[in-house]
Scaffold this motif. Sequence first.
Motif, PDB file in Angstrom:
ATOM      1  N   ARG A 396       0.772  -1.184  -0.186  1.00 46.89           N
ATOM      2  CA  ARG A 396      -0.038   0.144   0.472  1.00 46.89           C
ATOM      3  C   ARG A 396       0.408   0.872   0.076  1.00 46.89           C
ATOM      4  O   ARG A 396       0.751   2.186  -0.528  1.00 46.89           O
ATOM      5  N   GLN A 397       1.732   1.601   0.936  1.00 46.14           N
ATOM      6  CA  GLN A 397       3.302   2.427   1.252  1.00 46.14           C
ATOM      7  C   GLN A 397       3.138   2.722  -0.582  1.00 46.14           C
ATOM      8  O   GLN A 397       3.748   3.737  -1.109  1.00 46.14           O
ATOM      9  N   TYR A 398       4.498   1.395  -0.959  1.00 47.37           N
ATOM     10  CA  TYR A 398       4.920   1.177  -2.547  1.00 47.37           C
ATOM     11  C   TYR A 398       3.242   1.969  -3.418  1.00 47.37           C
ATOM     12  O   TYR A 398       4.130   2.704  -4.278  1.00 47.37           O
ATOM     13  N   ILE A 399       2.735   2.328  -3.432  1.00 47.41           N
ATOM     14  CA  ILE A 399       1.514   2.016  -4.288  1.00 47.41           C
ATOM     15  C   ILE A 399       1.269   3.945  -4.255  1.00 47.41           C
ATOM     16  O   ILE A 399       1.246   4.321  -5.196  1.00 47.41           O
ATOM     17  N   LEU A 400       1.570   3.831  -2.863  1.00 50.03           N
ATOM     18  CA  LEU A 400       1.226   5.417  -2.550  1.00 50.03           C
ATOM     19  C   LEU A 400       1.852   6.448  -2.972  1.00 50.03           C
ATOM     20  O   LEU A 400       1.854   7.559  -3.456  1.00 50.03           O
ATOM     21  N   LEU A 401       3.834   5.955  -2.496  1.00 53.21           N
ATOM     22  CA  LEU A 401       4.613   6.668  -3.183  1.00 53.21           C
ATOM     23  C   LEU A 401       4.374   6.816  -4.804  1.00 53.21           C
ATOM     24  O   LEU A 401       5.137   7.310  -5.020  1.00 53.21           O
ATOM     25  N   GLY A 402       4.409   5.270  -5.492  1.00 53.26           N
ATOM     26  CA  GLY A 402       4.156   5.372  -6.343  1.00 53.26           C
ATOM     27  C   GLY A 402       3.073   6.504  -6.986  1.00 53.26           C
ATOM     28  O   GLY A 402       3.880   7.357  -8.364  1.00 53.26           O
ATOM     29  N   PHE A 403       2.456   6.311  -6.659  1.00 52.89           N
ATOM     30  CA  PHE A 403       1.565   7.585  -7.643  1.00 52.89           C
ATOM     31  C   PHE A 403       0.944   8.818  -6.975  1.00 52.89           C
ATOM     32  O   PHE A 403       1.344   9.739  -8.083  1.00 52.89           O
TER      33      PHE A 403
END
Length: 421
Positions: A396-403
């Motif tokens: 979730r944190q990875y995707i959030l940072l990615g977006f």
Amino acid sequence: MQVVLGLGIFAATLIGIFARPARLSEAHAALLGALAMLLTGIVSPETAAAALYHEWNVYLFFLGLMVTTALAERAGVFTMLARAAAIWANGSSRRLYLMLFLIGALVTAFLSNDATALLLTPVVATLVIQLRLSPVPYLFATTFIADTASFLLPVSNPINVLLLGERIDLPTFFRFLLAPALFAILANYIIFAWWFRHDLRMVYDPARLPVLDSRRQQTARLTLSGLAVLALVEVTAAWYHLPLGPVAVLGACALALLAWRIGQLDWKSLVRGISWSLFGFLTGMVIVVRGLTELGLTERFGTWLLALGAGSTLRAILVTAFGTALGANLINNVPMALVMRAALETSAPATLPQEALRYAALLGADLGPNVTTVGSLATILWVLLLRRYGITVSVRQYILLGFLLVPLLLAAGSLAIWLQL
């Protein structure tokens, strides 16, 4: 029926790559897909052979890159660089973070994003655990900077060679991508430094670092000097439009000769350090995507994609970059790069700047995998690698940072490419 069959083979291949049923490797899944394309007659043996021969430069580039990286790892280059960063930072976790970001960018630029994600990661993990720092900010930095800096140079990512062909025009590469690459690295650091600002307030004691013996330090320094010379040769080769594959192989041979001369060449370790399955994966995907091309599917896809950007060059560049990034996260960036290359070759209208669209596709294929943990094989292996250290990454944190990061960088990079026209 053949179109439905071809799409089914392509989908089954991708499912096999990601789901890995019965522990099927990515290479085996890709090769089975290629075999299915051959057995169904979608791709003839002659067409498959011609498609593989067309990629000779990419195969040599991969081989030279992997040998060079394996030699650098065994010589302790990554360990020496990380330790030097920790000593220079002198107890400041924020300065250490900055130095590891810069080291990650340099390793990516000259040894490829895979070297940063897969070989710098264990070194950084060991370092921050020894220093009793929160490992997550530093480990996120190693995987994100691997993709963010992967279009600094043609050699920074094998995808660059795959998309642009055997003779890359370095001045044109810099004209379209140097400014976006430098902006991406700076923006990546600023956003991450703010996001992890509480973790980066910690201090550490440099005395916790183990002492490296003088012989190992000397070996690392000599190898690092050899890498610097090789980087200069590769940049010069790109400047004169020479194929990078043979240059990478010759450079790897020179580094192996240096390792042998100083008594550090271990053939068994070197052979084990080469990911031979990657050649199987690339071979399988080349034939599978060739099957889609034979059925006219890549042309239809390209026509549909570019129709979304009709009427505006800037819109076409944005659609190409964002479409490639989206595809990289859905089907992985290697098959997506192959699909986009074929699509642009067969369907891009003459009214649009072909060169700019290729660089927009490269931007999407290089940056796109930063949105999810399945966008590239390097990121998938990065997640598995961290589990060995007992570190679980928050998807979730990875995707959030990615977006938070990737759309900004894609938009800025696309605008920069358009302005160069």
